[in-house]
Design an enzyme around this catalytic site. Structure first.
Site, PDB file in Angstrom:
ATOM      1  CG  HIS A 261      -1.930  -1.066   1.238  1.00 21.93           C
ATOM      2  ND1 HIS A 261      -2.969  -1.084   2.138  1.00 21.93           N
ATOM      3  CD2 HIS A 261      -2.099  -2.176   0.459  1.00 21.93           C
ATOM      4  CE1 HIS A 261      -3.732  -2.137   1.922  1.00 21.93           C
ATOM      5  NE2 HIS A 261      -3.213  -2.818   0.910  1.00 21.93           N
TER       6      HIS A 261
ATOM      7  CD  GLU B  78      -1.971   4.609   2.996  1.00 28.12           C
ATOM      8  OE1 GLU B  78      -3.075   5.174   2.968  1.00 28.12           O
ATOM      9  OE2 GLU B  78      -1.754   3.539   2.380  1.00 28.12           O
TER      10      GLU B  78
ATOM     11  CB  CYS C  42      -6.227  -0.463   5.480  1.00 25.80           C
ATOM     12  SG  CYS C  42      -4.525  -1.059   5.271  1.00 25.80           S
TER      13      CYS C  42
ATOM     14  CB  CYS D  22      -1.735   1.735   6.045  1.00 27.13           C
ATOM     15  SG  CYS D  22      -1.487   0.900   4.451  1.00 27.13           S
TER      16      CYS D  22
END
Length: 164
Positions: A53, A55, A83, A86
């Site tokens: 992801h 992040e 999420c 993250c």
């Protein structure tokens, strides 16, 4: 700092991510002086790695490059609410502030049941609340604007893109 302008910059990174064949998410790290230190696109499709992801990619790079005491004075801007994975990475990195565009709840409306993004209904504030140190959170900001990069990406058969 101009939070809205920096969220828009994270959304621009998300747009670039989408143009590069990845999921439409982007993140930037801003130093205490307001300078942009790092940018990261989502890389899940590109690397065939569900942990890539935007992040987590940014946090990984930032953790290698900067000491935790410096990161505690930095702000991570994300095109969408991080999420749980993250949020955990942000917490463990020591980054002090998070600002995001699109909320997790609104993202779920856009992604629906698309298997590429089985969105968790777990706000990042709830993840941070379980920790032993505070992470300051601002968001959602520019939410409708932040949603545009997702329109037509998830559930492509849905021509209206699951509008907010």
């Amino acid at each position: 700092m101009d939070h809205e302008a920096l969220v828009r910059r994270a959304v621009a990174v998300a747009r670039r991510s989408r143009e590069n064949g990845n999921h439409p998410f982007g993140a930037i790290l801003v130093g205490p002086d307001g300078s942009v230190l790092l940018e990261a696109e989502n890389g899940v499709p590109e690397f065939h790695d569900c942990t890539m992801h935007a992040e987590t990619r940014l946090v990984s790079e930032a953790s290698k490059k900067f000491p935790r005491d410096f990161l505690s004075r930095c702000t991570l801007y994300s095109s969408a609410e991080p999420c749980a994975m993250c949020a955990g990475a942000i917490y463990w990195s020591g980054i002090g502030t998070l600002v995001y565009g699109l909320s997790e709840a609104s993202l779920k409306k856009l992604t629906g049941d698309d298997p590429e993004n089985p969105t968790l209904e777990l706000p990042c504030r709830e993840v941070f609340a379980r920790g032993q140190r505070a992470v300051e959170v601002f968001g959602p900001l520019c939410e409708v604007e932040s949603s545009y990069v997702h329109v037509g990406f998830w559930n492509p058969q849905d021509e209206n893109g699951g509008n907010l």
